[in-house]
Design an enzyme around this catalytic site. Sequence first.
Site, mmCIF file in Angstrom:
data_model
loop_
_atom_site.group_PDB
_atom_site.id
_atom_site.type_symbol
_atom_site.label_atom_id
_atom_site.label_comp_id
_atom_site.label_asym_id
_atom_site.label_seq_id
_atom_site.Cartn_x
_atom_site.Cartn_y
_atom_site.Cartn_z
ATOM 1 N N THR A 151 0.821 -1.213 0.000
ATOM 2 C CA THR A 151 0.000 0.000 0.000
ATOM 3 C C THR A 151 0.854 1.261 0.000
ATOM 4 O O THR A 151 1.944 1.293 0.600
ATOM 5 C CB THR A 151 -0.952 0.031 1.212
ATOM 6 O OG1 THR A 151 -1.426 1.359 1.398
ATOM 7 C CG2 THR A 151 -0.267 -0.385 2.493
ATOM 8 N N SER A 193 -2.025 2.896 10.538
ATOM 9 C CA SER A 193 -2.966 1.966 11.186
ATOM 10 C C SER A 193 -2.243 0.636 11.351
ATOM 11 O O SER A 193 -1.179 0.417 10.747
ATOM 12 C CB SER A 193 -4.206 1.754 10.304
ATOM 13 O OG SER A 193 -3.880 0.916 9.198
ATOM 14 N N TYR A 195 -3.176 -2.154 10.167
ATOM 15 C CA TYR A 195 -3.154 -2.769 8.824
ATOM 16 C C TYR A 195 -1.925 -2.291 8.051
ATOM 17 O O TYR A 195 -1.167 -3.094 7.498
ATOM 18 C CB TYR A 195 -4.449 -2.427 8.076
ATOM 19 C CG TYR A 195 -4.311 -2.497 6.568
ATOM 20 C CD1 TYR A 195 -4.111 -3.715 5.923
ATOM 21 C CD2 TYR A 195 -4.365 -1.335 5.785
ATOM 22 C CE1 TYR A 195 -3.963 -3.774 4.542
ATOM 23 C CE2 TYR A 195 -4.226 -1.388 4.411
ATOM 24 C CZ TYR A 195 -4.021 -2.612 3.799
ATOM 25 O OH TYR A 195 -3.872 -2.671 2.430
ATOM 26 N N HIS A 196 -1.717 -0.975 8.027
ATOM 27 C CA HIS A 196 -0.565 -0.447 7.302
ATOM 28 C C HIS A 196 0.755 -0.920 7.940
ATOM 29 O O HIS A 196 1.743 -1.133 7.252
ATOM 30 C CB HIS A 196 -0.624 1.086 7.245
ATOM 31 C CG HIS A 196 -1.735 1.598 6.373
ATOM 32 N ND1 HIS A 196 -2.941 2.025 6.879
ATOM 33 C CD2 HIS A 196 -1.836 1.708 5.029
ATOM 34 C CE1 HIS A 196 -3.724 2.398 5.871
ATOM 35 N NE2 HIS A 196 -3.084 2.213 4.743
ATOM 36 N N LYS A 199 1.795 -4.091 6.512
ATOM 37 C CA LYS A 199 2.387 -3.940 5.175
ATOM 38 C C LYS A 199 3.838 -3.455 5.290
ATOM 39 O O LYS A 199 4.671 -3.773 4.448
ATOM 40 C CB LYS A 199 1.576 -2.955 4.334
ATOM 41 C CG LYS A 199 0.165 -3.437 3.983
ATOM 42 C CD LYS A 199 0.186 -4.597 3.010
ATOM 43 C CE LYS A 199 -1.193 -4.908 2.468
ATOM 44 N NZ LYS A 199 -1.224 -6.158 1.683
HETATM 45 N N1 LIG Z 1 -8.799 -2.755 -2.325
HETATM 46 C C1 LIG Z 1 -7.974 -1.737 -2.143
HETATM 47 O O1 LIG Z 1 -8.364 -0.557 -2.232
HETATM 48 C C2 LIG Z 1 -6.521 -1.990 -1.840
HETATM 49 C C3 LIG Z 1 -5.649 -0.889 -1.797
HETATM 50 C C4 LIG Z 1 -4.299 -1.116 -1.507
HETATM 51 C C5 LIG Z 1 -3.856 -2.406 -1.272
HETATM 52 N N2 LIG Z 1 -4.724 -3.447 -1.309
HETATM 53 C C6 LIG Z 1 -4.201 -4.805 -1.052
HETATM 54 O O2 LIG Z 1 -4.559 -5.654 -2.126
HETATM 55 C C7 LIG Z 1 -4.759 -6.983 -1.629
HETATM 56 C C8 LIG Z 1 -6.134 -7.478 -2.078
HETATM 57 O O3 LIG Z 1 -7.108 -6.583 -1.569
HETATM 58 P P1 LIG Z 1 -8.669 -6.782 -1.778
HETATM 59 O O4 LIG Z 1 -9.272 -5.458 -1.766
HETATM 60 O O5 LIG Z 1 -8.902 -7.722 -2.901
HETATM 61 O O6 LIG Z 1 -9.036 -7.498 -0.410
HETATM 62 P P2 LIG Z 1 -10.005 -8.725 -0.132
HETATM 63 O O7 LIG Z 1 -10.223 -8.808 1.333
HETATM 64 O O8 LIG Z 1 -11.206 -8.657 -0.984
HETATM 65 O O9 LIG Z 1 -9.105 -9.953 -0.610
HETATM 66 C C9 LIG Z 1 -8.225 -10.630 0.240
HETATM 67 C C10 LIG Z 1 -8.545 -12.114 0.158
HETATM 68 O O10 LIG Z 1 -7.630 -12.822 0.989
HETATM 69 C C11 LIG Z 1 -8.325 -13.810 1.694
HETATM 70 N N3 LIG Z 1 -7.583 -14.095 2.916
HETATM 71 C C12 LIG Z 1 -7.299 -13.249 3.944
HETATM 72 N N4 LIG Z 1 -6.623 -13.913 4.895
HETATM 73 C C13 LIG Z 1 -6.467 -15.178 4.445
HETATM 74 C C14 LIG Z 1 -5.876 -16.345 4.994
HETATM 75 N N5 LIG Z 1 -5.357 -16.348 6.225
HETATM 76 N N6 LIG Z 1 -5.887 -17.482 4.270
HETATM 77 C C15 LIG Z 1 -6.464 -17.508 3.036
HETATM 78 N N7 LIG Z 1 -7.063 -16.446 2.473
HETATM 79 C C16 LIG Z 1 -7.053 -15.302 3.187
HETATM 80 C C17 LIG Z 1 -9.695 -13.207 1.959
HETATM 81 O O11 LIG Z 1 -10.676 -14.194 2.193
HETATM 82 C C18 LIG Z 1 -9.953 -12.429 0.664
HETATM 83 O O12 LIG Z 1 -10.641 -13.216 -0.282
HETATM 84 C C19 LIG Z 1 -4.602 -6.899 -0.123
HETATM 85 O O13 LIG Z 1 -3.300 -7.277 0.236
HETATM 86 C C20 LIG Z 1 -4.804 -5.430 0.186
HETATM 87 O O14 LIG Z 1 -4.127 -5.040 1.349
HETATM 88 C C21 LIG Z 1 -6.042 -3.265 -1.589
#
Ligand SMILES: NC(=O)c1ccc[n+]([C@@H]2O[C@H](COP(=O)([O-])OP(=O)(O)OC[C@H]3O[C@@H](n4cnc5c(N)ncnc54)[C@H](O)[C@@H]3O)[C@@H](O)[C@H]2O)c1
Length: 395
Positions: A151, A193, A195-196, A199
């Site tokens: 992120t 946070s 979460y961050h 990362k």
């Molecule tokens: N969506 C955004 O705006 C955004 C922005 C910046 C970074 N990201 C990063 O991109 C990535 C994907 O984000 P997203 O929005 O698709 O999130 P999301 O929550 O929809 O997808 C994450 C997936 O990982 C799975 N998961 C989590 N922990 C798990 C575990 N222990 N075992 C197996 N599966 C597990 C969840 O069930 C989910 O399907 C993440 O790393 C997130 O931090 C997202």
Amino acid sequence: MPSKQRILIAGGDGFIGWPLALALSDAGCEVLIADNLMRRDLVRSVNGDSLRPVAPPAERIAAWKRVRKDGGRIRYEVIDIGQASAEVSEVLKSFRPDTIVHLATIPSAPFSMKDRATGEQAIRNNTLCTWSLLNALVETGIDAPLVHIGTMGVYGYEVEDYDLPEGYLQVEIATDGGGRRPKEILHPMKPGSLYHLTKAYDQLTFEFYNRQYGVRVTDLHQGIVWGIGTPLTALDPTLCTRFDYDSDFGTVLNRFAVQAANGIALTVYGSGRQRRALIHLRDSISCLLLAIRNPPRRDDGVRIFNQFAEVVSVNDIARTVSEVQGSSSSSIANPRIEREDNMLRAENDGLKRLGWKPSLLSSERVAEIVEEARHFQRNLNPEVIKPMSFWRRRS
Ligand SMILES: NC(=O)c1ccc[n+]([C@@H]2O[C@H](COP(=O)([O-])OP(=O)(O)OC[C@H]3O[C@@H](n4cnc5c(N)ncnc54)[C@H](O)[C@@H]3O)[C@@H](O)[C@H]2O)c1
């Protein structure tokens, strides 16, 4: 994309992971989704749900096979990547991926700051998922590059008078003999946070596994994703991805679009002058494909790209959504501890050099989201749009 690549998507059931699975399958790859489906439960745990119903994995895959006719090779395995590290190694041994995409994270800053239990859950889950995948690569000896989405939030949201580089900073260090030695270091991290913070920890974990074991890693420092679909998710209603709008898991623009569609004033946190990096879901998928197609060399170190199309303020986002729908917006007390007057400036040339052409915020694209929100109005729970997690200040 070399067809016949086998790609493991850790977290492939999620908002970004599912459209990526479709895009990779469309390009001829064999895809294995490894996911414990926890995102579905987490959103329900805060009384939310995807506004647009999301089919179970087996139904989504069956729909894809129907649409593709040639069978579009996607499989899924329900596995907790953070908890079941021995099984993760077994999955790697049997699937033998050419590339691993790591998206398995609890991706919500507010959820991680809600209370002790959610903070602990986010820290444990996110750090262990990263470790477990890297450990499995070393344990099995499989030489697959790993692509991770991190992120832009790791840099922190300060007022800087320079463009944030893509991950690394060139500095000079005073040496014993009175000379100065140039050095490349990770840009200081200022997560806002828990979460961050996970990362930020990921970055050190990648550096460790790259230096010690030669694991090739691309870390994509992504901005906030907006949009609710891609051309492939639009081929059939069962192929849609999540459309979360609650204040813990919905991203800001999608949340504003849902408010606009339902005649609710857009809730801007504080001054709305917070500047954030933004990227459309379609572009996020394009960037992931480019990162997979162009792995780093082993001696490149961990490769970091800033993955965002533009920097805008929360007020800019509210204004664009208001223009589409004629909605009003209101400032509410900021539930977060954050600067409201940051000045985000950052480089994003790496992915462009690989061929990415960013698309920018547009009323047409925003109108599509508002329209979809209106279509699924009956599923709305307006209560969950209000802030549900608060960064507690020390009294
Ligand atoms: N969506 C955004 O705006 C955004 C922005 C910046 C970074 N990201 C990063 O991109 C990535 C994907 O984000 P997203 O929005 O698709 O999130 P999301 O929550 O929809 O997808 C994450 C997936 O990982 C799975 N998961 C989590 N922990 C798990 C575990 N222990 N075992 C197996 N599966 C597990 C969840 O069930 C989910 O399907 C993440 O790393 C997130 O931090 C997202």
